[in-house]
Design a protein around this motif. Sequence first.
Motif, PDB file in Angstrom:
ATOM      1  N   GLN A 133       0.896   4.249  -2.897  1.00 50.39           N
ATOM      2  CA  GLN A 133       0.577   5.640  -2.540  1.00 50.39           C
ATOM      3  C   GLN A 133       1.747   6.586  -2.832  1.00 50.39           C
ATOM      4  OE1 GLN A 133      -1.933   5.932   1.311  1.00 50.39           O
ATOM      5  NE2 GLN A 133      -1.180   3.836   1.315  1.00 50.39           N
ATOM      6  N   GLU A 149       0.048   3.774  -8.716  1.00 50.61           N
ATOM      7  CA  GLU A 149      -0.115   2.320  -8.806  1.00 50.61           C
ATOM      8  C   GLU A 149       0.784   1.670  -9.868  1.00 50.61           C
ATOM      9  OE1 GLU A 149      -3.930   0.792  -8.099  1.00 50.61           O
ATOM     10  OE2 GLU A 149      -3.554  -1.086  -9.175  1.00 50.61           O
ATOM     11  N   GLY A 166       5.501   4.701   4.500  1.00 48.76           N
ATOM     12  CA  GLY A 166       4.198   4.534   5.136  1.00 48.76           C
ATOM     13  C   GLY A 166       4.355   4.117   6.593  1.00 48.76           C
ATOM     14  N   ALA A 179       0.832  -1.212   0.000  1.00 49.91           N
ATOM     15  CA  ALA A 179       0.000   0.000   0.000  1.00 49.91           C
ATOM     16  C   ALA A 179       0.867   1.262   0.000  1.00 49.91           C
ATOM     17  CB  ALA A 179      -0.934  -0.009   1.206  1.00 49.91           C
ATOM     18  N   THR A 180       2.035   1.184   0.627  1.00 50.03           N
ATOM     19  CA  THR A 180       2.927   2.353   0.682  1.00 50.03           C
ATOM     20  C   THR A 180       3.485   2.692  -0.692  1.00 50.03           C
ATOM     21  OG1 THR A 180       3.526   2.062   2.995  1.00 50.03           O
ATOM     22  CG2 THR A 180       5.133   3.202   1.622  1.00 50.03           C
ATOM     23  N   GLU A 229     -10.409  -2.731  -1.748  1.00 51.91           N
ATOM     24  CA  GLU A 229      -9.067  -2.325  -2.164  1.00 51.91           C
ATOM     25  C   GLU A 229      -8.013  -3.332  -1.680  1.00 51.91           C
ATOM     26  OE1 GLU A 229      -8.603  -0.271  -4.304  1.00 51.91           O
ATOM     27  OE2 GLU A 229      -6.530   0.434  -4.212  1.00 51.91           O
ATOM     28  N   TYR A 268      -0.829   8.335   4.712  1.00 50.67           N
ATOM     29  CA  TYR A 268      -1.379   6.995   4.442  1.00 50.67           C
ATOM     30  C   TYR A 268      -2.907   7.023   4.550  1.00 50.67           C
ATOM     31  CZ  TYR A 268      -1.137   1.816   4.623  1.00 50.67           C
ATOM     32  OH  TYR A 268      -1.235   0.471   4.363  1.00 50.67           O
ATOM     33  N   ASP A 269      -3.559   6.574   3.514  1.00 44.40           N
ATOM     34  CA  ASP A 269      -5.032   6.575   3.491  1.00 44.40           C
ATOM     35  C   ASP A 269      -5.541   5.244   4.056  1.00 44.40           C
ATOM     36  OD1 ASP A 269      -7.715   6.608   2.906  1.00 44.40           O
ATOM     37  OD2 ASP A 269      -7.465   7.479   0.904  1.00 44.40           O
ATOM     38  N   ILE A 276       4.273   9.410   4.520  1.00 42.64           N
ATOM     39  CA  ILE A 276       3.206   9.714   3.554  1.00 42.64           C
ATOM     40  C   ILE A 276       1.899   9.900   4.328  1.00 42.64           C
ATOM     41  CG2 ILE A 276       4.312   8.413   1.684  1.00 42.64           C
ATOM     42  CD1 ILE A 276       2.197   6.193   2.170  1.00 42.64           C
ATOM     43  N   LYS A 302      -9.046   3.938   2.683  1.00 40.63           N
ATOM     44  CA  LYS A 302      -9.021   3.297   1.357  1.00 40.63           C
ATOM     45  C   LYS A 302      -8.282   1.948   1.410  1.00 40.63           C
ATOM     46  CE  LYS A 302      -7.582   3.918  -3.402  1.00 40.63           C
ATOM     47  NZ  LYS A 302      -7.008   4.821  -4.407  1.00 40.63           N
ATOM     48  N   TYR A 303      -7.070   1.951   1.979  1.00 41.00           N
ATOM     49  CA  TYR A 303      -6.252   0.735   1.897  1.00 41.00           C
ATOM     50  C   TYR A 303      -6.648  -0.330   2.932  1.00 41.00           C
ATOM     51  CZ  TYR A 303      -4.008   3.189  -1.750  1.00 41.00           C
ATOM     52  OH  TYR A 303      -3.815   3.840  -2.945  1.00 41.00           O
TER      53      TYR A 303
END
Length: 342
Positions: free
Chosen positions: A184, A188, A251, A180-181, A326, A316-317, A314, A320-321
């Motif tokens: 982001q 992608e 992240g 995921a890091t 996702e 980090y969302d 970052i 979402k993640y």
Amino acid sequence: MQLKFWLGASVLATAAMFGSAPASAQGSLVMYCGVQEEWCRAMSTAFEKETGIKVAMTRKSAGEVYAQVKAEASNPRGDIWWGGTGDPHLQAAEEGLTEEYESAMNKDLQDWSLSQWKAAKKRAIGIYAGALGFGFNTQLIKEKGLADPKCWADLLNPKLKDDVQVADPNSSGTAYTLLATVVQLMGEDKGFDYLRALHKNVSQYTKSGAAPAKAASLGETAVGIVFIHDAVVFAVQGDPIKPVAPCEGTGYEIGSMSIIKGARNLENAKKFYDWALTPAAQALGAPAKSYQVPSNKNAPIPPQAPKMSDMKLINYDFVKYGSSAERTRLLTKWDKEIKAQP
Ligand code: PLP
């Protein structure tokens, strides 16, 4: 999500809230534990001692606990899921596998811990935070004639072929945090290009996220991609490993806790939950060689904990993640496009 790390902590006495150890047993608690074995044992033993509640604890990686809780949903066996990265906790919350709970301890928690609780619609809460990075074996890097790696990009050097270890993101919360890091941090397409290139240097994808830190400390691999605090464990004991916060940015995790839906020992799960948020319980991490930043503002920050305020983190969302769609999509794509490569 903005992180505000509280410094200069002090321990408050919290024993009054929970009383002293009762003479007789008070039932039982089944705990699924997502951190290092030593910390899991310290937590279960201390809780048993304080409350008389018998704890049956199993340690597993974050993705594995999630899979177990899901598989057992029609006949739940676990009561409390303590520790491990927050993303699978959020996925479980969204899928209704965990219970809503509001602890009286919430008032003492860092904003990032409560953000996790809100994101999970009260079904998970932040118990610690830690940043992702890597650890490298100083002797092996020198022998290869390489400069000290400082960035994610440095791990693609062909001289590191078969000399990088990281876990499999299906089982490991650490490795999912890496996946995921990079998505982001790089976008992608570029993120997957990075993982594809990294794959050429990866000798093996371990099951547990922290295992590559041990391998790097022992000289079994030149680099282990891990949470930075997991590399610090070996550095502070004098092993030839250096922890790194990557130069491009990185992240982080909000290690989390959830009560399992349909818990047979629900009241004991709530007792554990309240207790695990106290400064005294959160102070048990450091002696068990776990150097995360605790979520209670009054819990001491271990002096060995990597300084997250000095890192390029970052935004980090987690929503979402940590979402079911996702997380499932990215893991499926990783299996197909990265792991399946020769
Ligand atoms: N060990 C420690 C000390 C952690 O903080 C975490 C993450 O929360 C893990 C291990 C994660 O383990 P895994 O990547 O095996 O799920």
